[in-house]
Design an enzyme around this catalytic site. Structure first.
Site, mmCIF file in Angstrom:
data_model
loop_
_atom_site.group_PDB
_atom_site.id
_atom_site.type_symbol
_atom_site.label_atom_id
_atom_site.label_comp_id
_atom_site.label_asym_id
_atom_site.label_seq_id
_atom_site.Cartn_x
_atom_site.Cartn_y
_atom_site.Cartn_z
ATOM 1 N N GLY A 19 52.197 7.902 132.765
ATOM 2 C CA GLY A 19 52.464 9.282 132.063
ATOM 3 C C GLY A 19 53.116 10.095 133.210
ATOM 4 N N VAL A 25 51.473 16.805 133.500
ATOM 5 C CA VAL A 25 50.511 16.665 134.467
ATOM 6 C C VAL A 25 50.681 15.423 135.482
ATOM 7 N N GLU A 59 42.262 17.618 133.975
ATOM 8 C CA GLU A 59 42.936 18.334 134.920
ATOM 9 C C GLU A 59 42.754 19.765 134.430
ATOM 10 N N PHE A 60 42.981 20.633 135.192
ATOM 11 C CA PHE A 60 42.718 22.197 134.774
ATOM 12 C C PHE A 60 43.832 23.148 135.317
ATOM 13 N N LEU A 61 44.964 22.301 135.811
ATOM 14 C CA LEU A 61 46.341 23.240 135.993
ATOM 15 C C LEU A 61 46.821 23.874 134.970
ATOM 16 N N GLU A 66 50.400 25.639 133.414
ATOM 17 C CA GLU A 66 51.797 25.541 133.692
ATOM 18 C C GLU A 66 52.370 27.022 134.327
ATOM 19 N N LYS A 79 35.855 20.053 129.870
ATOM 20 C CA LYS A 79 37.480 19.986 129.950
ATOM 21 C C LYS A 79 37.825 20.713 128.584
ATOM 22 N N LEU A 80 37.017 20.274 127.371
ATOM 23 C CA LEU A 80 37.436 20.790 126.062
ATOM 24 C C LEU A 80 36.765 22.219 126.040
ATOM 25 N N CYS A 94 47.972 22.631 124.635
ATOM 26 C CA CYS A 94 46.645 22.203 124.704
ATOM 27 C C CYS A 94 45.587 23.065 124.029
ATOM 28 N N PHE A 95 45.734 24.257 124.081
ATOM 29 C CA PHE A 95 44.460 25.222 123.615
ATOM 30 C C PHE A 95 44.240 24.750 122.163
ATOM 31 N N ARG A 137 54.377 41.798 125.018
ATOM 32 C CA ARG A 137 53.760 41.341 126.561
ATOM 33 C C ARG A 137 53.212 42.237 127.423
HETATM 34 P P1 NAD Z 1 53.413 14.954 128.235
HETATM 35 O O1 NAD Z 1 53.782 14.580 126.961
HETATM 36 O O2 NAD Z 1 54.148 15.877 129.241
HETATM 37 O O3 NAD Z 1 53.505 13.538 129.268
HETATM 38 C C1 NAD Z 1 52.945 12.309 128.811
HETATM 39 C C2 NAD Z 1 53.734 11.212 129.238
HETATM 40 O O4 NAD Z 1 53.242 9.747 128.864
HETATM 41 C C3 NAD Z 1 55.040 11.144 128.211
HETATM 42 O O5 NAD Z 1 56.201 11.258 129.422
HETATM 43 C C4 NAD Z 1 55.196 9.911 127.821
HETATM 44 O O6 NAD Z 1 56.333 9.214 127.637
HETATM 45 C C5 NAD Z 1 54.207 9.023 128.532
HETATM 46 N N1 NAD Z 1 53.326 7.597 127.714
HETATM 47 C C6 NAD Z 1 52.699 7.935 126.827
HETATM 48 N N2 NAD Z 1 52.106 6.802 126.281
HETATM 49 C C7 NAD Z 1 52.560 5.715 127.493
HETATM 50 C C8 NAD Z 1 52.195 4.498 127.853
HETATM 51 N N3 NAD Z 1 51.598 3.649 126.956
HETATM 52 N N4 NAD Z 1 52.910 4.042 128.974
HETATM 53 C C9 NAD Z 1 53.460 4.939 129.834
HETATM 54 N N5 NAD Z 1 53.867 5.990 129.589
HETATM 55 C C10 NAD Z 1 53.404 6.623 128.300
HETATM 56 O O7 NAD Z 1 51.954 15.368 128.444
HETATM 57 P P2 NAD Z 1 51.051 16.176 129.500
HETATM 58 O O8 NAD Z 1 51.448 17.744 129.271
HETATM 59 O O9 NAD Z 1 51.558 15.934 130.864
HETATM 60 O O10 NAD Z 1 49.827 16.108 129.232
HETATM 61 C C11 NAD Z 1 49.003 14.800 129.419
HETATM 62 C C12 NAD Z 1 47.615 15.135 129.257
HETATM 63 O O11 NAD Z 1 47.056 15.658 130.009
HETATM 64 C C13 NAD Z 1 47.330 15.391 128.092
HETATM 65 O O12 NAD Z 1 46.091 14.925 127.514
HETATM 66 C C14 NAD Z 1 47.000 16.871 128.002
HETATM 67 O O13 NAD Z 1 45.953 17.398 127.045
HETATM 68 C C15 NAD Z 1 46.513 16.834 129.276
HETATM 69 N N6 NAD Z 1 46.772 18.291 129.950
HETATM 70 C C16 NAD Z 1 47.994 18.919 129.819
HETATM 71 C C17 NAD Z 1 48.026 20.199 130.882
HETATM 72 C C18 NAD Z 1 49.338 20.753 130.732
HETATM 73 O O14 NAD Z 1 49.300 21.939 131.316
HETATM 74 N N7 NAD Z 1 50.343 20.187 130.158
HETATM 75 C C19 NAD Z 1 46.955 20.498 131.674
HETATM 76 C C20 NAD Z 1 45.947 19.857 131.725
HETATM 77 C C21 NAD Z 1 45.548 18.679 130.970
HETATM 78 C C1 UGA Z 2 45.907 26.232 129.945
HETATM 79 C C2 UGA Z 2 44.572 26.480 130.913
HETATM 80 O O1 UGA Z 2 44.957 27.834 131.327
HETATM 81 C C3 UGA Z 2 44.526 25.412 131.865
HETATM 82 O O2 UGA Z 2 43.403 25.413 132.802
HETATM 83 C C4 UGA Z 2 44.292 23.984 131.341
HETATM 84 O O3 UGA Z 2 44.402 22.999 132.398
HETATM 85 C C5 UGA Z 2 45.744 23.806 130.597
HETATM 86 O O4 UGA Z 2 45.680 24.897 129.359
HETATM 87 C C6 UGA Z 2 45.552 22.488 129.527
HETATM 88 O O5 UGA Z 2 44.593 21.832 129.452
HETATM 89 O O6 UGA Z 2 46.813 22.188 129.225
HETATM 90 P P1 UGA Z 2 48.543 26.440 130.011
HETATM 91 O O7 UGA Z 2 48.225 26.178 128.522
HETATM 92 O O8 UGA Z 2 49.303 25.652 131.016
HETATM 93 O O9 UGA Z 2 47.019 26.284 130.749
HETATM 94 O O10 UGA Z 2 48.607 27.964 130.435
HETATM 95 P P2 UGA Z 2 47.758 29.489 130.234
HETATM 96 O O11 UGA Z 2 48.032 30.389 131.482
HETATM 97 O O12 UGA Z 2 46.351 29.080 130.001
HETATM 98 O O13 UGA Z 2 48.254 30.055 129.129
HETATM 99 C C7 UGA Z 2 48.125 29.733 127.647
HETATM 100 C C8 UGA Z 2 48.522 30.594 126.758
HETATM 101 O O14 UGA Z 2 47.789 32.007 126.706
HETATM 102 C C9 UGA Z 2 50.081 31.342 127.036
HETATM 103 O O15 UGA Z 2 50.845 31.406 126.107
HETATM 104 C C10 UGA Z 2 49.799 32.670 127.659
HETATM 105 O O16 UGA Z 2 50.956 33.575 127.455
HETATM 106 C C11 UGA Z 2 48.628 32.962 126.734
HETATM 107 N N1 UGA Z 2 47.798 33.914 127.623
HETATM 108 C C12 UGA Z 2 47.122 33.633 128.965
HETATM 109 C C13 UGA Z 2 47.616 35.430 127.056
HETATM 110 O O17 UGA Z 2 48.138 35.707 126.065
HETATM 111 N N2 UGA Z 2 46.929 36.315 127.744
HETATM 112 C C14 UGA Z 2 46.212 35.844 129.080
HETATM 113 O O18 UGA Z 2 45.481 36.815 129.637
HETATM 114 C C15 UGA Z 2 46.305 34.686 129.513
#
Ligand code: NAD
Ligand code: UGA
Length: 470
Positions: free
Chosen positions: A12, A16, A168-170, A172, A223-224, A279-280, A447
């Site tokens: 993937g 992330v 992962e808690f990052l 974007e 995480k959830l 994700c939220f 905003r």
């Molecule tokens: P994404 O859609 O950006 O990336 C996922 C990638 O996996 C895609 O490029 C897809 O082609 C690839 N993929 C799917 N199935 C595959 C397979 N069988 N073999 C190889 N590649 C495959 O997703 P993301 O935003 O990186 O999120 C990934 C996970 O992390 C999710 O579960 C999400 O909830 C979690 N997460 C996301 C964030 C975030 O900020 N985006 C933060 C924390 C956790």
């Molecule tokens: C969120 C969490 O902050 C991460 O810890 C988690 O890893 C990630 O989801 C995930 O699991 O995907 P993300 O969605 O990338 O991260 O960004 P956030 O900064 O959390 O913002 C989410 C949304 O809430 C955005 O639309 C943002 O504008 C909004 N937001 C955020 C507000 O409206 N007010 C705030 O005070 C903060």
């Protein structure tokens, strides 16, 4: 230590997988990291010589890719080969909400995770530590283990496995900083030696006390729960913003006042157009599904409200804009400032802009959409209609076009709506903006980034979220 990790494979190469592996590569020069994906186009972009073409925009990411790519960080579609040579495999694939079947609309679709587990079962050799990086429902590790166990019985190579949860808690937009300086790293598992092997990797840059070790189910559920709590704060403050507008209170003052209480804390109290991001919503719906599944309807409905009020809030903003513009948008040009779900990212998944723009289009608006990082093709996918190259006041249907500059967006517009907090929008010269716009013109700030006086002094009407005084 029993397991020494020399080769990592991350399945993937998304938001992330890419940044996480880049930061591990930078901090662990002795580990070879292979990021693999089925998506050929995405991998091509990760390997592009032009770093502006990386598939993900994150401040600081391109610099790390430049330093590590080709040394100990590699991107390819060679899934089978790279699993084979890995001591540790991260599963970092998408886990969206299921669209059909049991749990549709709530449960996470685990088909991509399951296919990864099957691939690892088939191609891995020797002992492999499988790390759940994707966000997963509680007890998914059980599913992964049972698939891997089949390999142990059928595979002639006597493979063995450990499964760890390492969510992962990052966030974007701040991903690189979050990865370099995490509040905590969470590792859930059963085998201490496997946990130590993963922990050792993080210890290269994360202080030991920030590495939390739990049982695997706590890690998955934490995480959830973290995402549900964060989203809940936003829904809470947004619900109060509506009350501010009715009562003469100001949401910024209310946020500051409650955030100064150290028990509440000041973060995640900015009211906005409603939370977006991939994700939220999906993670809360997943929690709702789990609660229902385990016979806890009260818990399910508690969390469901967080999502419901978020959608209500987005419709509320759109309705309010329509009302201020004399109840009709037909033939009116509206500048949309920001389409990404937050600033410093090109990601539009679940962006509040999507719902609000759709509501305005339904009313016949002509939208001129500006965003510094989002492409026109992405907006077309999100809005489910193609752009129209010439907006015209005579058109009765709702249409949109991309505005390349803020000035183009404002030209002849009846209103400007700030939906993403991009820094560029804080610097708009509203005196000049006023001259370009059709009068009476409005600025709507969802905003709280626009200085009210600068707008009103320029002669524009102004509304901002949660401001009961205007
Ligand atoms: P994404 O859609 O950006 O990336 C996922 C990638 O996996 C895609 O490029 C897809 O082609 C690839 N993929 C799917 N199935 C595959 C397979 N069988 N073999 C190889 N590649 C495959 O997703 P993301 O935003 O990186 O999120 C990934 C996970 O992390 C999710 O579960 C999400 O909830 C979690 N997460 C996301 C964030 C975030 O900020 N985006 C933060 C924390 C956790
Ligand atoms: C969120 C969490 O902050 C991460 O810890 C988690 O890893 C990630 O989801 C995930 O699991 O995907 P993300 O969605 O990338 O991260 O960004 P956030 O900064 O959390 O913002 C989410 C949304 O809430 C955005 O639309 C943002 O504008 C909004 N937001 C955020 C507000 O409206 N007010 C705030 O005070 C903060």
């Amino acid at each position: 230590m029993k397991y020494k990790i020399k080769n990592i494979c991350c399945i993937g190469a998304g938001y992330v997988g890419g940044p996480t592996m880049a930061v591990i590569a930078e901090n662990c020069p002795n580990i070879q990291i292979e990021v693999v994906d089925v998506n050929k186009e995405r991998i091509k972009k990760w390997n592009s010589n032009n770093l502006d073409e990386l598939p993900i925009f994150e401040p600081g990411l391109a610099e790390i890719v430049k330093r590590c790519r080709g040394k100990n960080l590699h991107f390819s579609n060679l899934i089978k080969e790279k699993i084979k040579s890995a001591d540790m495999v991260f599963i970092s694939v998408n886990t969206p909400t299921k669209k059909k079947g049991i749990g549709a609309g709530k449960a996470s679709d685990l088909k991509w995770v399951e296919s990864c587990a099957r691939e690892v079962a088939e191609y891995s050799r020797g002992h492999t530590i499988v790390v759940e990086k994707s966000t997963l429902p509680v007890r998914t590790a059980e599913t992964i283990k049972s698939i891997l166990n089949v390999s142990q019985t059928l595979n002639p190579h006597n493979n063995t496995f450990d499964v760890l949860s390492n969510p992962e808690f990052l966030a974007e937009g701040t991903a690189i900083n979050d990865l370099k300086h995490p509040d905590r790293v969470l590792i859930g598992g059963e085998n201490d030696e496997a946990i130590d092997a993963l922990s050792k990797i993080y210890q290269n840059w994360v202080p030991d006390k920030k590495i939390l070790k739990t049982n695997i189910w706590s890690s998955e559920l934490a995480k959830l729960t973290a995402n549900a709590f964060l989203a809940q704060r936003i829904s809470s403050i947004n619900s109060i913003s509506a009350l501010c507008e009715e009562t003469g209170a100001d949401i910024r003052e209310v946020s500051r006042a409650i955030g100064s209480d150290s028990r509440i804390g000041s973060k995640f109290l900015d009211s906005g157009p409603g939370f977006g991001g991939s994700c939220f919503k999906k993670d809360i719906l997943n929690l709702v599904y789990l609660a229902e599944h385990f016979g806890l309807p009260e818990v399910a409905s508690f969390w469901n409200e967080v999502v419901k009020i978020n959608t209500w809030h987005q419709h509320r903003i759109a309705k309010l804009i329509i009302k201020k513009l004399f109840g009709t948008l037909s033939g009116k040009k509206i500048a949309i400032l920001g389409f990404a779900f937050k600033s410093n990212t090109n990601d539009t998944r679940e962006s509040a802009s999507i719902q609000i723009c759709k509501d305005l289009l339904d009313e016949g608006a002509q939208l001129a959409i500006h965003d510094p990082k989002v492409s026109s093709s992405q907006i077309a996918l999100d809005l489910e209609i193609n752009p129209k190259s010439k907006l015209s006041n005579n058109l009765n249907e709702g249409v949109w076009d991309m505005a390349n500059t803020i000035e183009d967006a404002l030209l002849e517009a009846d209103a400007a709506i700030v939906l993403t907090e991009w820094n560029d929008y804080t610097k708009i010269d509203w005196e000049a903006g006023y001259k370009k716009m059709r009068k009476p013109a409005w600025v709507f700030d969802s905003r709280s980034i626009i200085h009210p006086e600068k707008v009103t002094k320029a002669g524009l009407n102004f509304w901002r979220l949660g401001d009961g005084l205007i």
